[in-house]
Design a protein around this motif. Structure first.
Motif, PDB file in Angstrom:
ATOM      1  N   SER A 142       0.818  -1.215   0.000  1.00 45.96           N
ATOM      2  CA  SER A 142       0.000   0.000   0.000  1.00 45.96           C
ATOM      3  C   SER A 142       0.848   1.260   0.000  1.00 45.96           C
ATOM      4  CB  SER A 142      -0.923   0.021   1.220  1.00 45.96           C
ATOM      5  OG  SER A 142      -0.221   0.388   2.392  1.00 45.96           O
ATOM      6  N   LEU A 143       2.132   1.136   0.375  1.00 45.92           N
ATOM      7  CA  LEU A 143       2.989   2.323   0.434  1.00 45.92           C
ATOM      8  C   LEU A 143       3.278   2.900  -0.945  1.00 45.92           C
ATOM      9  CD1 LEU A 143       5.546   1.410   3.251  1.00 45.92           C
ATOM     10  CD2 LEU A 143       3.384   2.639   3.408  1.00 45.92           C
ATOM     11  N   VAL A 144       2.876   2.199  -1.993  1.00 46.55           N
ATOM     12  CA  VAL A 144       3.000   2.776  -3.334  1.00 46.55           C
ATOM     13  C   VAL A 144       2.184   4.071  -3.416  1.00 46.55           C
ATOM     14  CG1 VAL A 144       1.044   1.530  -4.359  1.00 46.55           C
ATOM     15  CG2 VAL A 144       2.988   2.185  -5.798  1.00 46.55           C
TER      16      VAL A 144
ATOM     17  N   ALA B  45      -6.712   4.211  -5.685  1.00 44.06           N
ATOM     18  CA  ALA B  45      -6.495   3.212  -4.634  1.00 44.06           C
ATOM     19  C   ALA B  45      -7.560   2.127  -4.681  1.00 44.06           C
ATOM     20  CB  ALA B  45      -6.494   3.888  -3.266  1.00 44.06           C
ATOM     21  N   CYS B  46      -8.807   2.527  -4.949  1.00 46.78           N
ATOM     22  CA  CYS B  46      -9.883   1.548  -5.066  1.00 46.78           C
ATOM     23  C   CYS B  46      -9.683   0.661  -6.296  1.00 46.78           C
ATOM     24  CB  CYS B  46     -11.226   2.273  -5.125  1.00 46.78           C
ATOM     25  SG  CYS B  46     -12.665   1.166  -5.125  1.00 46.78           S
ATOM     26  N   LEU B  47      -9.316   1.268  -7.414  1.00 52.20           N
ATOM     27  CA  LEU B  47      -9.054   0.489  -8.625  1.00 52.20           C
ATOM     28  C   LEU B  47      -7.852  -0.440  -8.433  1.00 52.20           C
ATOM     29  CD1 LEU B  47      -9.571   3.308 -11.302  1.00 52.20           C
ATOM     30  CD2 LEU B  47     -11.178   1.482 -10.676  1.00 52.20           C
ATOM     31  N   PHE B  48      -6.860   0.036  -7.725  1.00 49.19           N
ATOM     32  CA  PHE B  48      -5.672  -0.755  -7.392  1.00 49.19           C
ATOM     33  C   PHE B  48      -6.090  -1.997  -6.593  1.00 49.19           C
ATOM     34  CE2 PHE B  48      -2.029  -1.332  -4.360  1.00 49.19           C
ATOM     35  CZ  PHE B  48      -1.045  -1.673  -5.272  1.00 49.19           C
ATOM     36  N   TYR B  49      -6.987  -1.810  -5.643  1.00 44.85           N
ATOM     37  CA  TYR B  49      -7.505  -2.930  -4.848  1.00 44.85           C
ATOM     38  C   TYR B  49      -8.265  -3.913  -5.729  1.00 44.85           C
ATOM     39  CZ  TYR B  49     -10.711  -5.394  -1.700  1.00 44.85           C
ATOM     40  OH  TYR B  49     -11.451  -6.351  -1.047  1.00 44.85           O
TER      41      TYR B  49
ATOM     42  N   GLY C  87      -6.201  -6.278  -7.674  1.00 49.77           N
ATOM     43  CA  GLY C  87      -5.352  -7.189  -6.916  1.00 49.77           C
ATOM     44  C   GLY C  87      -4.028  -6.590  -6.496  1.00 49.77           C
ATOM     45  N   GLY C  88      -3.914  -5.256  -6.566  1.00 48.18           N
ATOM     46  CA  GLY C  88      -2.644  -4.615  -6.259  1.00 48.18           C
ATOM     47  C   GLY C  88      -2.183  -4.791  -4.821  1.00 48.18           C
ATOM     48  N   PHE C  89      -3.118  -4.940  -3.883  1.00 47.26           N
ATOM     49  CA  PHE C  89      -2.729  -5.098  -2.478  1.00 47.26           C
ATOM     50  C   PHE C  89      -2.243  -6.506  -2.170  1.00 47.26           C
ATOM     51  CE2 PHE C  89      -5.373  -1.323  -2.128  1.00 47.26           C
ATOM     52  CZ  PHE C  89      -4.714  -0.577  -1.153  1.00 47.26           C
ATOM     53  N   GLY C  90      -2.436  -7.436  -3.084  1.00 47.50           N
ATOM     54  CA  GLY C  90      -1.988  -8.808  -2.848  1.00 47.50           C
ATOM     55  C   GLY C  90      -2.643  -9.398  -1.616  1.00 47.50           C
TER      56      GLY C  90
ATOM     57  N   LEU D 195       3.740  -1.539  -8.375  1.00 48.26           N
ATOM     58  CA  LEU D 195       4.000  -0.225  -8.960  1.00 48.26           C
ATOM     59  C   LEU D 195       3.385  -0.116 -10.346  1.00 48.26           C
ATOM     60  CD1 LEU D 195       5.357   2.528  -8.720  1.00 48.26           C
ATOM     61  CD2 LEU D 195       7.480   1.498  -9.545  1.00 48.26           C
ATOM     62  N   GLU D 196       3.477  -1.165 -11.139  1.00 45.09           N
ATOM     63  CA  GLU D 196       2.896  -1.152 -12.485  1.00 45.09           C
ATOM     64  C   GLU D 196       1.372  -1.048 -12.415  1.00 45.09           C
ATOM     65  OE1 GLU D 196       2.714  -4.003 -16.500  1.00 45.09           O
ATOM     66  OE2 GLU D 196       4.068  -4.503 -14.835  1.00 45.09           O
ATOM     67  N   ILE D 197       0.766  -1.828 -11.512  1.00 47.23           N
ATOM     68  CA  ILE D 197      -0.704  -1.782 -11.365  1.00 47.23           C
ATOM     69  C   ILE D 197      -1.146  -0.398 -10.901  1.00 47.23           C
ATOM     70  CG2 ILE D 197      -2.674  -2.693 -10.058  1.00 47.23           C
ATOM     71  CD1 ILE D 197      -1.208  -5.371  -9.937  1.00 47.23           C
ATOM     72  N   TYR D 198      -0.364   0.194  -9.996  1.00 43.61           N
ATOM     73  CA  TYR D 198      -0.748   1.496  -9.465  1.00 43.61           C
ATOM     74  C   TYR D 198      -0.665   2.586 -10.527  1.00 43.61           C
ATOM     75  CZ  TYR D 198      -1.154   5.383  -6.186  1.00 43.61           C
ATOM     76  OH  TYR D 198      -1.574   6.509  -5.521  1.00 43.61           O
ATOM     77  N   ARG D 199       0.381   2.539 -11.353  1.00 46.51           N
ATOM     78  CA  ARG D 199       0.477   3.527 -12.439  1.00 46.51           C
ATOM     79  C   ARG D 199      -0.743   3.435 -13.350  1.00 46.51           C
ATOM     80  NH1 ARG D 199       5.339   6.015 -12.597  1.00 46.51           N
ATOM     81  NH2 ARG D 199       7.194   4.888 -11.879  1.00 46.51           N
ATOM     82  N   GLN D 200      -1.145   2.218 -13.687  1.00 50.13           N
ATOM     83  CA  GLN D 200      -2.311   2.040 -14.547  1.00 50.13           C
ATOM     84  C   GLN D 200      -3.578   2.514 -13.840  1.00 50.13           C
ATOM     85  OE1 GLN D 200      -2.324   0.901 -17.884  1.00 50.13           O
ATOM     86  NE2 GLN D 200      -4.366   1.812 -17.657  1.00 50.13           N
TER      87      GLN D 200
END
Length: 362
Positions: A124-126, A143-147, A150-153, A346-351
């Protein structure tokens, strides 16, 4: 034999069979029916009542401007199904023990800033990396889209995030010391709650101090620290304007707060209660929350600007470019190195940020 509920013949009251038996019976039945009607229309008792630990005083802007309106909207849905009761103040839940409190069922819902429990939420520190988030609206939606992507794993395996509360980019603040460029951090003790920003402070010769927001006022007052990296939303609630004089407005990293429940506790709720929470936990809800935080940040900045004699500088485009060139790569590399699945995150968060920007622009 007299039937239990249907009266086959008049009741006898103390042997006085002839004294107004039928009118008396009718009056008695009417009174009983009236009492039953009153009970039926009385205040509804919630099937599920959830305690919500906010970790902040009742008068704090996070509570008054963000969390209370969200809770009120949920409670207005169907009080007979679900009610959330706010538990404000640090005596029940604070900024360091929020996960333990919800895990122990002291409260059933909690707000916490992920950077304050970085060992539990490293991916989440991304969301705290400098230069990336444009504003809280974009960041909350991202952040919601990241979740959802599956960005939070595994960090959210045991919890159900209900609301993503993104804070804007932080700025640099000092007490009676210039804040005109990043070089002003050299030799200074500077507070931050983010491991990412700690590396940035070190890159410019400062000494990072990991101190939580409620303790920052005393640290500056006592001289334990000389500056801090923080967004302006924290200033009115924690009176940081009283112990700072110089401010450099710069994109030095954001912060992510979560409102969440333990997954097993959420899944134990009745379907109707889950559905109410889900209606108020969409990515659009988080986006609206981010927009409200942007308004809070603007109001807080205006409050600090109007509070006595102080000095403000805004980092120029050239200074930002130099900052990105100098520390952008190393900060991202450090995040990837210390975070399990950091490169993927990081890649998922950029997207997610790009998708959030596109959605807001529509």
């Amino acid at each position: 034999m007299r039937r239990r509920y249907g009266l086959s013949r008049p009741l006898s009251f103390g042997g006085c069979k002839d004294i107004g038996e039928e009118p008396m019976i009718r009056r008695t039945l009417a009174a009983l029916l009236s009492s039953a009607a009153l009970l039926a229309t009385g205040p509804a008792v919630a099937q599920e009542t959830l305690g919500f630990g906010t970790a902040n005083p009742e008068q704090h802007p996070l509570v008054t401007r963000i969390l209370t309106p969200w809770v009120e909207a949920i409670n207005a849905e169907d009080p007979s199904v679900l009610e959330i009761q706010l538990r404000n103040g640090p005596m029940i839940v604070n900024h360091t023990n929020f996960f333990d409190r919800i895990q122990d069922d002291v409260v059933q819902m909690v707000f916490g800033i992920t950077a304050f429990d970085a060992g539990r939420f490293p991916r989440s520190l991304v969301t705290t990396l400098p230069f990336m988030v444009q504003n809280a609206e974009q960041g909350a939606l991202a952040a919601c889209l990241f979740y959802e992507a599956g960005g939070f794993g595994d960090e959210t395996a045991d919890i159900v995030p209900l609301l993503f509360v993104q804070f804007p980019q932080a700025s640099l603040h000092f007490q009676n010391h210039p804040a005109t460029s990043m070089e002003d951090m050299a030799g200074m003790k500077v507070m931050t709650g983010s491991p990412v920003v700690s590396g940035l402070i070190q890159a410019y010769g400062g000494t990072p101090l990991s101190i939580n927001v409620p303790e920052m006022y005393q640290a500056l007052q006592r001289g334990t620290a000389e500056g801090l990296v923080m967004n302006f939303t924290a200033f009115p609630g924690f009176r940081l304007n009283e112990v700072t004089t110089d401010h450099l407005i710069a994109p030095l990293g954001g912060g992510l707060g979560l409102v969440f429940m333990m997954r097993d506790r959420f899944e134990a709720l009745p379907d109707a209660a889950q559905e109410i929470l889900e209606r108020h936990s969409t990515c659009e809800t988080s986006r609206q929350t981010g927009a409200a935080i942007d308004a809070w940040e603007a109001d807080a900045l205006a409050f600090v600007q109007s509070d006595g004699e102080r000095r403000f500088h805004t980092m120029t485009d050239a200074q930002v470019a130099e900052l990105v060139e100098r520390v952008g790569g190393p900060i991202e590399a450090a995040y990837i190195e210390r975070t399990p699945g950091g490169a993927e995150a990081l890649e998922i968060y950029r997207q997610s940020l790009d998708d959030a920007s596109a959605a807001i622009a529509e």
